[in-house]
Design a protein around this motif. Structure first.
Motif, PDB file in Angstrom:
ATOM      1  N   MET A   1       0.816  -1.187   0.000  1.00 26.05           N
ATOM      2  CA  MET A   1       0.000   0.000   0.000  1.00 26.05           C
ATOM      3  C   MET A   1       0.862   1.253   0.000  1.00 26.05           C
ATOM      4  O   MET A   1       0.496   2.248  -0.601  1.00 26.05           O
ATOM      5  N   LYS A   2       2.014   1.171   0.665  1.00 26.84           N
ATOM      6  CA  LYS A   2       2.909   2.324   0.705  1.00 26.84           C
ATOM      7  C   LYS A   2       3.466   2.633  -0.682  1.00 26.84           C
ATOM      8  O   LYS A   2       3.712   3.783  -1.008  1.00 26.84           O
ATOM      9  N   LEU A   3       3.684   1.583  -1.485  1.00 24.55           N
ATOM     10  CA  LEU A   3       4.221   1.795  -2.827  1.00 24.55           C
ATOM     11  C   LEU A   3       3.221   2.509  -3.727  1.00 24.55           C
ATOM     12  O   LEU A   3       3.613   3.265  -4.625  1.00 24.55           O
ATOM     13  N   ILE A   4       1.931   2.283  -3.499  1.00 22.64           N
ATOM     14  CA  ILE A   4       0.920   2.981  -4.284  1.00 22.64           C
ATOM     15  C   ILE A   4       1.000   4.476  -4.009  1.00 22.64           C
ATOM     16  O   ILE A   4       0.974   5.295  -4.932  1.00 22.64           O
ATOM     17  N   TYR A   5       1.107   4.845  -2.727  1.00 22.25           N
ATOM     18  CA  TYR A   5       1.221   6.259  -2.383  1.00 22.25           C
ATOM     19  C   TYR A   5       2.523   6.863  -2.931  1.00 22.25           C
ATOM     20  O   TYR A   5       2.544   8.010  -3.372  1.00 22.25           O
ATOM     21  N   ALA A   6       3.590   6.082  -2.905  1.00 25.82           N
ATOM     22  CA  ALA A   6       4.859   6.575  -3.445  1.00 25.82           C
ATOM     23  C   ALA A   6       4.746   6.793  -4.954  1.00 25.82           C
ATOM     24  O   ALA A   6       5.236   7.787  -5.484  1.00 25.82           O
ATOM     25  N   GLY A   7       4.087   5.871  -5.668  1.00 22.45           N
ATOM     26  CA  GLY A   7       3.910   6.023  -7.109  1.00 22.45           C
ATOM     27  C   GLY A   7       3.054   7.227  -7.462  1.00 22.45           C
ATOM     28  O   GLY A   7       3.379   7.986  -8.377  1.00 22.45           O
ATOM     29  N   ILE A   8       1.959   7.408  -6.737  1.00 21.29           N
ATOM     30  CA  ILE A   8       1.095   8.566  -6.988  1.00 21.29           C
ATOM     31  C   ILE A   8       1.840   9.853  -6.684  1.00 21.29           C
ATOM     32  O   ILE A   8       1.741  10.839  -7.426  1.00 21.29           O
ATOM     33  N   GLY A   9       2.634   9.849  -5.613  1.00 23.25           N
ATOM     34  CA  GLY A   9       3.424  11.027  -5.276  1.00 23.25           C
ATOM     35  C   GLY A   9       4.449  11.350  -6.353  1.00 23.25           C
ATOM     36  O   GLY A   9       4.659  12.524  -6.689  1.00 23.25           O
ATOM     37  N   LEU A  10       5.098  10.327  -6.921  1.00 26.11           N
ATOM     38  CA  LEU A  10       6.068  10.557  -7.990  1.00 26.11           C
ATOM     39  C   LEU A  10       5.400  11.089  -9.254  1.00 26.11           C
ATOM     40  O   LEU A  10       5.978  11.922  -9.965  1.00 26.11           O
ATOM     41  N   ILE A  11       4.193  10.626  -9.539  1.00 30.67           N
ATOM     42  CA  ILE A  11       3.469  11.140 -10.707  1.00 30.67           C
ATOM     43  C   ILE A  11       3.171  12.625 -10.527  1.00 30.67           C
ATOM     44  O   ILE A  11       3.396  13.436 -11.431  1.00 30.67           O
ATOM     45  N   PHE A  12       2.667  12.991  -9.354  1.00 28.79           N
ATOM     46  CA  PHE A  12       2.373  14.401  -9.105  1.00 28.79           C
ATOM     47  C   PHE A  12       3.644  15.250  -9.094  1.00 28.79           C
ATOM     48  O   PHE A  12       3.649  16.374  -9.590  1.00 28.79           O
ATOM     49  N   LEU A  13       4.733  14.718  -8.566  1.00 27.24           N
ATOM     50  CA  LEU A  13       6.005  15.434  -8.586  1.00 27.24           C
ATOM     51  C   LEU A  13       6.478  15.662 -10.022  1.00 27.24           C
ATOM     52  O   LEU A  13       6.953  16.749 -10.371  1.00 27.24           O
ATOM     53  N   GLY A  14       6.311  14.656 -10.874  1.00 30.30           N
ATOM     54  CA  GLY A  14       6.678  14.805 -12.281  1.00 30.30           C
ATOM     55  C   GLY A  14       5.826  15.846 -12.983  1.00 30.30           C
ATOM     56  O   GLY A  14       6.328  16.640 -13.792  1.00 30.30           O
ATOM     57  N   ILE A  15       4.535  15.871 -12.684  1.00 31.97           N
ATOM     58  CA  ILE A  15       3.653  16.877 -13.284  1.00 31.97           C
ATOM     59  C   ILE A  15       4.065  18.269 -12.850  1.00 31.97           C
ATOM     60  O   ILE A  15       4.108  19.208 -13.667  1.00 31.97           O
ATOM     61  N   ILE A  16       4.400  18.431 -11.584  1.00 36.44           N
ATOM     62  CA  ILE A  16       4.822  19.740 -11.078  1.00 36.44           C
ATOM     63  C   ILE A  16       6.129  20.172 -11.735  1.00 36.44           C
ATOM     64  O   ILE A  16       6.280  21.325 -12.155  1.00 36.44           O
ATOM     65  N   ILE A  17       7.080  19.259 -11.869  1.00 40.03           N
ATOM     66  CA  ILE A  17       8.363  19.597 -12.499  1.00 40.03           C
ATOM     67  C   ILE A  17       8.166  19.977 -13.958  1.00 40.03           C
ATOM     68  O   ILE A  17       8.758  20.949 -14.445  1.00 40.03           O
ATOM     69  N   LEU A  18       7.329  19.236 -14.684  1.00 41.46           N
ATOM     70  CA  LEU A  18       7.067  19.571 -16.086  1.00 41.46           C
ATOM     71  C   LEU A  18       6.378  20.924 -16.222  1.00 41.46           C
ATOM     72  O   LEU A  18       6.686  21.706 -17.129  1.00 41.46           O
ATOM     73  N   THR A  19       5.454  21.217 -15.325  1.00 43.49           N
ATOM     74  CA  THR A  19       4.776  22.509 -15.359  1.00 43.49           C
ATOM     75  C   THR A  19       5.746  23.639 -15.099  1.00 43.49           C
ATOM     76  O   THR A  19       5.745  24.656 -15.810  1.00 43.49           O
TER      77      THR A  19
END
Length: 88
Positions: A1-19
């Motif tokens: 379950m922790k890996l799901i939160y880590a994956g979602i967090g990395l996706i949002f971090l990538g979106i923020i960096i691209l923006t």
């Protein structure tokens, strides 16, 4: 379950960096040539594309080959480890 939160967090971090990268690159000087380039991976196969500045192509090919080798290692290594574990 922790890996799901880590994956979602990395996706949002990538979106923020691209923006932030797209916002910061809106000022273009008149001396630079426009263009784009990138590498898309379909499994372990890289597809290099781009237009504009041809000096980026060697770096993209090196990037593609390097990550293809890494992807093949990650695809083959579990198979080899699993095969050795079945037959002691």
């Amino acid at each position: 379950m922790k890996l799901i939160y880590a994956g979602i967090g990395l996706i949002f971090l990538g979106i923020i960096i691209l923006t932030l990268a797209s916002i910061s690159s809106t000022t273009v000087s008149t001396t630079t040539n426009g263009g784009f380039a990138g590498v898309v991976f379909l499994g372990p196969i890289p597809i290099v594309f781009g237009a504009g500045n041809p000096s980026q192509l060697p770096y993209l090919f090196i990037f593609g080959i390097l990550f293809t080798i890494i992807a093949l290692i990650f695809f083959v290594l579990p198979w080899i480890i699993g095969r050795k574990a079945k037959y002691p």
